[in-house]
Design a protein around this motif. Structure first.
Motif, short mmCIF file in Angstrom:
data_model
loop_
_atom_site.label_atom_id
_atom_site.label_comp_id
_atom_site.label_asym_id
_atom_site.label_seq_id
_atom_site.Cartn_x
_atom_site.Cartn_y
_atom_site.Cartn_z
N UNK A 157 40.33 61.65 78.69
CA UNK A 157 39.21 61.64 79.62
C UNK A 157 38.89 60.22 80.05
N UNK A 158 39.00 59.27 79.14
CA UNK A 158 38.75 57.87 79.49
C UNK A 158 39.74 57.38 80.54
N UNK A 159 41.01 57.73 80.37
CA UNK A 159 42.04 57.28 81.30
C UNK A 159 41.81 57.85 82.70
N UNK A 160 41.48 59.13 82.77
CA UNK A 160 41.26 59.75 84.07
C UNK A 160 40.00 59.23 84.75
N UNK A 161 38.97 58.96 83.94
CA UNK A 161 37.73 58.44 84.49
C UNK A 161 37.91 57.01 84.98
N UNK A 162 38.63 56.22 84.22
CA UNK A 162 38.90 54.83 84.60
C UNK A 162 39.67 54.77 85.91
N UNK A 212 25.77 44.80 83.26
CA UNK A 212 26.14 44.46 81.89
C UNK A 212 27.64 44.19 81.74
N UNK A 213 28.45 45.01 82.38
CA UNK A 213 29.90 44.95 82.18
C UNK A 213 30.65 44.30 83.33
N UNK A 214 29.91 43.93 84.37
CA UNK A 214 30.52 43.35 85.57
C UNK A 214 31.61 44.29 86.10
N UNK A 215 32.81 43.78 86.34
CA UNK A 215 33.86 44.63 86.90
C UNK A 215 34.77 45.26 85.85
N UNK A 216 34.38 45.16 84.58
CA UNK A 216 35.23 45.68 83.50
C UNK A 216 34.79 47.10 83.16
N UNK A 217 35.13 48.02 84.04
CA UNK A 217 34.77 49.42 83.85
C UNK A 217 35.32 49.97 82.54
N UNK A 218 36.49 49.51 82.13
CA UNK A 218 37.13 50.02 80.92
C UNK A 218 36.25 49.81 79.68
N UNK A 219 35.59 48.66 79.59
CA UNK A 219 34.72 48.40 78.44
C UNK A 219 33.51 49.32 78.43
N UNK A 220 32.96 49.56 79.59
CA UNK A 220 31.83 50.49 79.71
C UNK A 220 32.24 51.88 79.24
#
Length: 223
Positions: A138-143, A194-202
């Motif tokens: 789910x994380x991969x598809x959402x990212x 908070x996470x800027x452009x790092x969606x993966x960390x969010x």
């Protein structure tokens, strides 16, 4: 007609409680926790802005669109009713999606991040192999969503299967024929401060505050 459609979508997603038949308008739901309760995973600043500004805007604009829709219906102005459909869908979807999202999350001291058990856990293990594998997929598809949208875990009543799906913008999952169980908002306003452009960390961190009890209740109701 379209306002009744929104009511059906809201009922299926648990957002109908925020509709008042007396005032003929939707209202912003209270959060089930304080704005700072999801820290450090989501900051208080983001939560307050997300809830009080963004979700409120969807509610305000939905009510305005429905008022115009009612007037157009009274005037039998079909062209105007058709023109308003996109506004009702977008803002109605925003209201429905966020009403689910707030309850899909919980502070750590309110079981946030605690793995599910019971029928939902059994179904996850049977279909995906483990909760970790579900989270990974789910994380991969959402990212991978391009632009703004939502990652969803839904339930397909016709096949009795869990489905990982994505929706663009504020399209509610129910328009795909699925019952929404768990949504991850990846509009930039949900994380950028908070996470800027790092969606993966969010996305990685949000699993620490998923309210699996709420997800399991939605699953049980869908069944």
């Amino acid at each position: 007609m379209l306002s009744r459609t929104i009511n059906v979508i809201a009922k299926n997603s648990g957002a109908l409680r925020y509709f008042s038949s007396q005032s003929n308008s939707y209202t912003l739901p209270d959060l089930p926790y304080s704005y700072d309760a999801l820290q450090p995973y989501i900051s208080a600043e983001i939560m307050e802005l997300h809830h009080k500004k963004h979700h409120q805007a969807y509610v305000t604009n939905l009510n305005a669109a429905l008022d115009k829709m009612n007037n157009a219906n009274t005037a039998k102005d079909v062209a105007q009713m058709i023109a308003l459909q996109s506004a009702v869908k977008f803002n109605g979807g925003g209201h429905v999606n966020h009403s689910i999202f707030w309850k899909n999350l919980a502070p750590k001291n309110q079981l946030g991040g605690v793995s599910p058990d019971g029928p939902l856990a059994d179904h996850i293990n049977k279909q995906f192999g483990s909760l970790d594998k579900l989270i990974e997929k789910m994380s991969a598809q959402t990212l991978a969503i391009q632009g703004s949208g939502w990652g969803w875990l839904g339930f397909d009543k016709s096949t009795n299967q869990l489905v990982i799906s994505t929706q663009q913008n504020q399209d509610p999952l129910s328009i795909s024929g699925l019952v929404p169980l768990l949504g991850i908002d990846v509009w930039e306003h949900a994380y950028y401060l908070q996470y800027k452009n790092v969606r993966a960390d969010y996305i990685k961190n949000i699993w620490n505050i998923v309210n699996w009890k709420d997800v399991a209740e939605r699953y049980n109701n869908a069944k």
